[in-house]
Design a protein around this motif. Structure first.
Motif, PDB file in Angstrom:
ATOM      1  N   LEU A   1       2.258   1.702  -3.484  1.00 38.17           N
ATOM      2  CA  LEU A   1       1.232   2.200  -4.403  1.00 38.17           C
ATOM      3  C   LEU A   1       0.915   3.666  -4.144  1.00 38.17           C
ATOM      4  O   LEU A   1       0.741   4.461  -5.083  1.00 38.17           O
ATOM      5  CB  LEU A   1      -0.040   1.356  -4.271  1.00 38.17           C
ATOM      6  CG  LEU A   1       0.060  -0.092  -4.767  1.00 38.17           C
ATOM      7  CD1 LEU A   1      -1.220  -0.859  -4.439  1.00 38.17           C
ATOM      8  CD2 LEU A   1       0.329  -0.133  -6.265  1.00 38.17           C
ATOM      9  N   ALA A   2       0.864   4.035  -2.860  1.00 31.67           N
ATOM     10  CA  ALA A   2       0.608   5.437  -2.515  1.00 31.67           C
ATOM     11  C   ALA A   2       1.732   6.322  -3.026  1.00 31.67           C
ATOM     12  O   ALA A   2       1.489   7.415  -3.577  1.00 31.67           O
ATOM     13  CB  ALA A   2       0.452   5.579  -1.001  1.00 31.67           C
ATOM     14  N   MET A   3       2.981   5.878  -2.869  1.00 31.22           N
ATOM     15  CA  MET A   3       4.117   6.671  -3.338  1.00 31.22           C
ATOM     16  C   MET A   3       4.146   6.748  -4.856  1.00 31.22           C
ATOM     17  O   MET A   3       4.501   7.784  -5.432  1.00 31.22           O
ATOM     18  CB  MET A   3       5.422   6.084  -2.804  1.00 31.22           C
ATOM     19  CG  MET A   3       6.593   7.040  -2.860  1.00 31.22           C
ATOM     20  SD  MET A   3       6.340   8.570  -1.914  1.00 31.22           S
ATOM     21  CE  MET A   3       6.396   7.928  -0.242  1.00 31.22           C
ATOM     22  N   THR A   4       3.759   5.667  -5.520  1.00 34.23           N
ATOM     23  CA  THR A   4       3.660   5.690  -6.983  1.00 34.23           C
ATOM     24  C   THR A   4       2.663   6.749  -7.433  1.00 34.23           C
ATOM     25  O   THR A   4       2.922   7.514  -8.379  1.00 34.23           O
ATOM     26  CB  THR A   4       3.231   4.313  -7.515  1.00 34.23           C
ATOM     27  OG1 THR A   4       4.266   3.367  -7.234  1.00 34.23           O
ATOM     28  CG2 THR A   4       2.966   4.351  -9.013  1.00 34.23           C
ATOM     29  N   LEU A   5       1.512   6.809  -6.763  1.00 32.45           N
ATOM     30  CA  LEU A   5       0.503   7.805  -7.099  1.00 32.45           C
ATOM     31  C   LEU A   5       1.043   9.215  -6.871  1.00 32.45           C
ATOM     32  O   LEU A   5       0.827  10.111  -7.698  1.00 32.45           O
ATOM     33  CB  LEU A   5      -0.750   7.577  -6.254  1.00 32.45           C
ATOM     34  CG  LEU A   5      -1.919   8.534  -6.507  1.00 32.45           C
ATOM     35  CD1 LEU A   5      -2.409   8.433  -7.960  1.00 32.45           C
ATOM     36  CD2 LEU A   5      -3.069   8.240  -5.539  1.00 32.45           C
ATOM     37  N   ILE A   6       1.764   9.402  -5.773  1.00 34.35           N
ATOM     38  CA  ILE A   6       2.333  10.718  -5.475  1.00 34.35           C
ATOM     39  C   ILE A   6       3.339  11.135  -6.548  1.00 34.35           C
ATOM     40  O   ILE A   6       3.316  12.268  -7.038  1.00 34.35           O
ATOM     41  CB  ILE A   6       2.992  10.709  -4.077  1.00 34.35           C
ATOM     42  CG1 ILE A   6       1.914  10.623  -2.999  1.00 34.35           C
ATOM     43  CG2 ILE A   6       3.863  11.953  -3.869  1.00 34.35           C
ATOM     44  CD1 ILE A   6       2.464  10.371  -1.608  1.00 34.35           C
TER      45      ILE A   6
ATOM     46  N   GLY B   1       8.312   3.846  -1.639  1.00 37.57           N
ATOM     47  CA  GLY B   1       7.266   3.397  -0.729  1.00 37.57           C
ATOM     48  C   GLY B   1       7.783   2.446   0.326  1.00 37.57           C
ATOM     49  O   GLY B   1       7.391   2.517   1.496  1.00 37.57           O
TER      50      GLY B   1
ATOM     51  N   PHE C   1       0.839  -1.201   0.000  1.00 38.77           N
ATOM     52  CA  PHE C   1       0.000   0.000   0.000  1.00 38.77           C
ATOM     53  C   PHE C   1       0.875   1.252   0.000  1.00 38.77           C
ATOM     54  O   PHE C   1       0.582   2.218  -0.712  1.00 38.77           O
ATOM     55  CB  PHE C   1      -0.910   0.004   1.224  1.00 38.77           C
ATOM     56  CG  PHE C   1      -1.788   1.224   1.319  1.00 38.77           C
ATOM     57  CD1 PHE C   1      -2.948   1.320   0.570  1.00 38.77           C
ATOM     58  CD2 PHE C   1      -1.429   2.286   2.140  1.00 38.77           C
ATOM     59  CE1 PHE C   1      -3.758   2.451   0.635  1.00 38.77           C
ATOM     60  CE2 PHE C   1      -2.223   3.422   2.219  1.00 38.77           C
ATOM     61  CZ  PHE C   1      -3.389   3.495   1.466  1.00 38.77           C
ATOM     62  N   SER C   2       1.953   1.239   0.788  1.00 39.62           N
ATOM     63  CA  SER C   2       2.868   2.385   0.824  1.00 39.62           C
ATOM     64  C   SER C   2       3.505   2.613  -0.542  1.00 39.62           C
ATOM     65  O   SER C   2       3.626   3.750  -1.004  1.00 39.62           O
ATOM     66  CB  SER C   2       3.955   2.147   1.876  1.00 39.62           C
ATOM     67  OG  SER C   2       4.864   3.228   1.917  1.00 39.62           O
TER      68      SER C   2
ATOM     69  N   TRP D   1       7.793   3.311   4.338  1.00 42.81           N
ATOM     70  CA  TRP D   1       7.206   2.431   5.352  1.00 42.81           C
ATOM     71  C   TRP D   1       8.253   2.043   6.402  1.00 42.81           C
ATOM     72  O   TRP D   1       7.984   2.079   7.608  1.00 42.81           O
ATOM     73  CB  TRP D   1       6.640   1.169   4.696  1.00 42.81           C
ATOM     74  CG  TRP D   1       5.989   0.267   5.707  1.00 42.81           C
ATOM     75  CD1 TRP D   1       4.695   0.278   6.118  1.00 42.81           C
ATOM     76  CD2 TRP D   1       6.644  -0.761   6.476  1.00 42.81           C
ATOM     77  NE1 TRP D   1       4.489  -0.669   7.087  1.00 42.81           N
ATOM     78  CE2 TRP D   1       5.664  -1.324   7.325  1.00 42.81           C
ATOM     79  CE3 TRP D   1       7.944  -1.253   6.507  1.00 42.81           C
ATOM     80  CZ2 TRP D   1       5.962  -2.359   8.211  1.00 42.81           C
ATOM     81  CZ3 TRP D   1       8.250  -2.291   7.391  1.00 42.81           C
ATOM     82  CH2 TRP D   1       7.254  -2.829   8.231  1.00 42.81           C
TER      83      TRP D   1
ATOM     84  N   GLY E   1       8.269   4.831  -7.513  1.00 39.64           N
ATOM     85  CA  GLY E   1       7.403   4.752  -6.339  1.00 39.64           C
ATOM     86  C   GLY E   1       7.628   3.516  -5.501  1.00 39.64           C
ATOM     87  O   GLY E   1       7.467   3.564  -4.272  1.00 39.64           O
TER      88      GLY E   1
END
Length: 248
Positions: free
Chosen positions: A17-22, A72, A14-15, A76, A68
């Motif tokens: 994926l969140a960083m990829t989005l950022i 990520g 999840f971390s 984490w 990302g």
């Protein structure tokens, strides 16, 4: 091995994926901003490059995922396990260390970039994927992250790995990433945003700007650096900036 298996992989994923989005949103926002500025300052500069720009965006978004993933994992590990040497309290290190850490990160990143970039301009490196970046002729503000996945991976690991070795305040780390993003985009956008006095003055002798990097995209065998010109100068690969006719 048991410790490795017991890691909460769902949270780490999840971390990542969140960083990829950022990273992807940061790319779209900053490259989009510089492309918009280009349209205002140099109307028609990107005329006829629509297909190329679409390719630059596609490859850049793929690179965002590659950047990302390690970011990520490191984020984490920093927040949950204290894996890195990132700190949040300014009093943890003397204030004079903050600008020193900034320069250390930039210099080490620049060193890694120079030597890997120079290798990528050999026959194996171009086949390895760097030719994709040079398929942008001329590059645009959307091309800064337009890399083959192998090249993206080589660039994605540097800053995360440095956080395990060199202490850095989270705010200074954010500044490093901002400088990396802005210079990467500005150096590809096809015009010079700095004044002639800066580009051809004492500061420009050591800093890379669009005028300096443009010569690399035109001639290939020179100007390999990312932020600074010292490795190019030491190794005999430095060439004068092209003349974009920058503002006076």
């Amino acid at each position: 091995m048991t410790q490795f298996a017991s890691l909460p992989w769902a949270a780490i994923l999840f971390s990542a994926l969140a960083m990829t989005l950022i990273v992807a949103l940061r790319y779209l926002a900053t490259s989009g901003l510089f492309a918009w500025i280009t349209g205002r300052v140099r109307p028609g500069l990107y005329a006829g490059q629509d297909a190329q720009i679409r390719n630059e965006v596609r490859w850049s978004l793929a690179s965002a995922a590659i950047y990302g993933l390690p970011a990520g994992v490191v984020a984490w590990g920093w927040q949950n396990r204290g894996w890195t040497r990132i700190y949040t309290d300014w009093s943890d290190w003397p204030l004079w260390y903050a600008p020193l850490s900034l320069m250390l990160y930039l210099l080490l990143h620049d060193t890694w970039f120079y030597w890997t970039h120079r290798w990528m301009h050999g026959p194996r490196g171009l086949r390895w994927g760097h030719a994709l970046h040079h398929a942008s002729k001329p590059p645009t503000a959307w091309a800064a992250m337009s890399f083959h996945p192998w090249e993206a991976l080589s660039g994605a690991l540097v800053i995360p790995l440095l956080t395990f070795v060199i202490p850095i305040h989270v705010g200074i780390l954010g500044l490093v990433l901002t400088i990396m993003t802005v210079m990467g985009i500005a150096n590809h956008m096809g015009w010079e945003m700095f004044s002639r006095r800066i580009v051809h003055g004492p500061l420009g002798k050591w800093l890379i700007t669009a005028s300096h990097h443009e010569r690399h995209h035109r001639e290939y065998r020179c100007n390999y650096g990312l932020y600074f010109r010292h490795w190019d100068r030491l190794c005999g690969t430095d060439r004068d900036p092209v003349d974009f006719s920058p503002r006076p």
